[in-house]
Design an enzyme around this catalytic site. Structure first.
Site, PDB file in Angstrom:
ATOM      1  N   ASN A 110      90.586  38.705  13.270  1.00  0.00           N
ATOM      2  CA  ASN A 110      90.610  40.127  12.830  1.00  0.00           C
ATOM      3  C   ASN A 110      90.435  41.343  13.701  1.00  0.00           C
ATOM      4  O   ASN A 110      89.622  40.788  14.596  1.00  0.00           O
ATOM      5  CB  ASN A 110      89.930  40.191  11.441  1.00  0.00           C
ATOM      6  CG  ASN A 110      88.529  41.110  11.757  1.00  0.00           C
ATOM      7  OD1 ASN A 110      88.179  41.954  11.935  1.00  0.00           O
ATOM      8  ND2 ASN A 110      87.447  39.919  11.825  1.00  0.00           N
ATOM      9  N   PHE A 114      85.738  48.171  11.433  1.00  0.00           N
ATOM     10  CA  PHE A 114      85.103  48.708  10.527  1.00  0.00           C
ATOM     11  C   PHE A 114      85.737  49.607   9.579  1.00  0.00           C
ATOM     12  O   PHE A 114      85.246  50.962   9.370  1.00  0.00           O
ATOM     13  CB  PHE A 114      83.950  49.707  11.380  1.00  0.00           C
ATOM     14  CG  PHE A 114      82.854  49.012  11.976  1.00  0.00           C
ATOM     15  CD1 PHE A 114      82.584  47.470  11.623  1.00  0.00           C
ATOM     16  CD2 PHE A 114      81.737  49.409  12.709  1.00  0.00           C
ATOM     17  CE1 PHE A 114      81.482  46.807  12.292  1.00  0.00           C
ATOM     18  CE2 PHE A 114      80.589  48.658  13.260  1.00  0.00           C
ATOM     19  CZ  PHE A 114      80.685  47.316  13.062  1.00  0.00           C
ATOM     20  N   SER A 172      80.376  43.322  16.448  1.00  0.00           N
ATOM     21  CA  SER A 172      81.619  43.464  16.078  1.00  0.00           C
ATOM     22  C   SER A 172      82.447  43.610  17.595  1.00  0.00           C
ATOM     23  O   SER A 172      82.025  44.467  18.122  1.00  0.00           O
ATOM     24  CB  SER A 172      82.147  44.654  15.205  1.00  0.00           C
ATOM     25  OG  SER A 172      83.531  44.635  15.194  1.00  0.00           O
ATOM     26  N   ASN A 174      85.495  44.594  17.647  1.00  0.00           N
ATOM     27  CA  ASN A 174      86.547  45.690  17.331  1.00  0.00           C
ATOM     28  C   ASN A 174      86.455  47.031  17.293  1.00  0.00           C
ATOM     29  O   ASN A 174      87.134  47.919  17.011  1.00  0.00           O
ATOM     30  CB  ASN A 174      87.166  45.234  15.974  1.00  0.00           C
ATOM     31  CG  ASN A 174      87.512  43.811  15.868  1.00  0.00           C
ATOM     32  OD1 ASN A 174      88.238  43.229  17.046  1.00  0.00           O
ATOM     33  ND2 ASN A 174      87.343  43.040  14.902  1.00  0.00           N
ATOM     34  N   THR A 175      85.122  47.576  17.713  1.00  0.00           N
ATOM     35  CA  THR A 175      84.830  48.860  17.954  1.00  0.00           C
ATOM     36  C   THR A 175      84.387  48.998  19.197  1.00  0.00           C
ATOM     37  O   THR A 175      83.425  48.490  19.868  1.00  0.00           O
ATOM     38  CB  THR A 175      83.732  49.533  16.931  1.00  0.00           C
ATOM     39  OG1 THR A 175      83.873  49.137  15.830  1.00  0.00           O
ATOM     40  CG2 THR A 175      83.209  50.790  17.308  1.00  0.00           C
ATOM     41  N   LYS A 214      72.278  41.465  13.868  1.00  0.00           N
ATOM     42  CA  LYS A 214      73.481  40.447  13.994  1.00  0.00           C
ATOM     43  C   LYS A 214      74.209  40.562  15.387  1.00  0.00           C
ATOM     44  O   LYS A 214      74.210  41.724  15.879  1.00  0.00           O
ATOM     45  CB  LYS A 214      74.682  40.864  12.853  1.00  0.00           C
ATOM     46  CG  LYS A 214      75.770  39.713  12.788  1.00  0.00           C
ATOM     47  CD  LYS A 214      76.590  40.047  11.536  1.00  0.00           C
ATOM     48  CE  LYS A 214      77.548  38.837  11.503  1.00  0.00           C
ATOM     49  NZ  LYS A 214      78.359  38.941  10.327  1.00  0.00           N
ATOM     50  N   ASN A 243      78.267  36.662  14.888  1.00  0.00           N
ATOM     51  CA  ASN A 243      79.543  37.462  14.647  1.00  0.00           C
ATOM     52  C   ASN A 243      80.552  36.547  14.999  1.00  0.00           C
ATOM     53  O   ASN A 243      80.693  35.803  15.712  1.00  0.00           O
ATOM     54  CB  ASN A 243      79.824  38.939  15.062  1.00  0.00           C
ATOM     55  CG  ASN A 243      80.327  39.769  14.147  1.00  0.00           C
ATOM     56  OD1 ASN A 243      81.487  39.601  13.894  1.00  0.00           O
ATOM     57  ND2 ASN A 243      79.707  40.785  13.885  1.00  0.00           N
TER      58      ASN A 243
END
Length: 361
Positions: A110, A114, A172, A174-175, A214, A243
């Site tokens: 993915n 967020f 994450s 993805n940011t 995390k 993560n």
């Protein structure tokens, strides 16, 4: 896999992954998914970070981003549910398509970024939940934030009266730039601000809400050293390891393996468990750790605990196994207690830390 889960999977897999996810949320909201509660077993109960958990299995953040169905998830057998990641302002996330099934690997990639409806929407829903529901809140920063640390502090203040615990998600992939907060000086600044806000909210409310951090599985030994040092220097309540990963090692899927984003599911089990054990060795026995990554069965959940976890979480493996998985895992943990003749699941904790921690990253 039960007939119900197999049938549900076939139906949902007719849709693209993000649509299927939305349908599963809608089904839980509507009560279409039957409750699959695990049998209560005092051997699985324990107190971690001051919270009494009925069993060690939780749903990880990412499934219920907007706090739409946390109580319905608890009725599937989970001992606790974590909503989010939630950012102060609503944001769309990255362009679609942004979720990909790797069915040959029981994995998911993915790059959601967020996507969520923001603090206000999640807070309104959580205020309607039972006060005794064990629901954690995973907080993050908006992609275009001018002060990311301030976003995390705002999360603490916004949800303090409804969260049973917090998770500061700095891992994450993805940011852009978010994982930079794992660097030593940045992490010190983040934890100082977040935990100071917690102290102020505790004084106001009279209750202390635990804060977990995390982290990513793609850290070097030096990076793990830095995180452990900073974590131990602050009154942090625990770590969540880990993560999603940027690694694509060992994948069989040839169609989607090259997609950008974080990989989760079965292939993450080994990597995340190695990082978990290495962190347990670094932080000692007192600091709670929640193990996440590739939990697909009672045995993999138990192995996380043997590697040093106090609690475990899953998400992606439920995509493939269906809503009966949490109940099956919890009941399976009871059978492991029977088999090993132990009076508490905590007897497994750390018994194989060395086995995992000595492996290369």
């Amino acid at each position: 896999m039960s007939f119900l889960s197999s049938l549900g999977r076939k139906g949902l897999f007719l849709f693209d992954p993000e649509t299927a996810h939305g349908l599963s949320i809608a089904a839980l909201k509507a009560g279409i998914v039957p409750a699959c509660p695990a049998k209560a077993d005092p051997r699985l109960a324990q107190t971690v970070a001051g919270i009494a958990f009925p069993n060690p299995l939780g749903i990880a953040a990412g499934y219920d981003k907007n706090a739409e169905v946390p109580e319905a998830l608890l009725r599937l057998g989970f001992g606790f549910a974590e909503i989010g990641t939630v950012t102060p302002r609503a944001q769309e996330g990255n362009p679609k398509p942004r979720i990909f099934r790797l069915t040959a690997d029981d994995a998911v990639i993915n790059r959601l970024g967020f996507n969520n409806e923001g603090h206000a929407a999640a807070l309104a829903r959580l205020k309607g939940c039972r006060r005794d529901a064990l629901i954690g809140v995973n907080i993050g920063a908006n992609k275009d934030s001018e002060d990311r640390i301030a976003d995390y502090v705002q999360g603490i203040r916004t949800f303090y009266d409804v969260a049973r615990y917090f998770t500061a998600n700095i891992s994450s992939p993805n940011t852009p730039g978010l994982r930079d907060l794992q660097a030593k000086e940045s992490l010190h600044a983040l934890l100082s601000a977040v935990l100071a806000a917690r102290t102020e909210e505790q004084a106001r409310s009279g209750r202390q809400v635990p804060v977990f951090l995390k982290i990513a599985p793609d850290l070097t030994e030096e990076g793990l050293d830095d995180i452990a040092e900073v974590a131990l220097a602050h009154p942090l309540d625990g770590l969540i390891v880990s993560n999603t990963t940027l690694s694509r090692a060992g994948l069989r899927d040839t169609r989607h393996a090259g997609e950008a984003g974080g990989l989760s599911g079965r292939p993450l089990f080994e990597k995340s468990t190695v990082v978990l054990a290495k962190m347990r060795r670094r932080v000692g026995e007192a600091m709670p750790i929640i193990g996440v990554g590739g939990v697909s069965s009672a045995e993999t959940a138990a192995e996380k605990i043997r590697a040093g976890a106090n609690l475990v979480q899953l998400y992606s493996c439920m995509v493939y196994a269906g809503p009966t998985l949490p109940g099956e895992i919890v009941n399976g943990l009871s059978r492991i207690c029977d088999r090993d003749q132990i009076t508490s699941i905590t007897a497994l904790s750390g018994t194989r830390t060395a086995h995992w921690a000595d492996r290369a990253l």
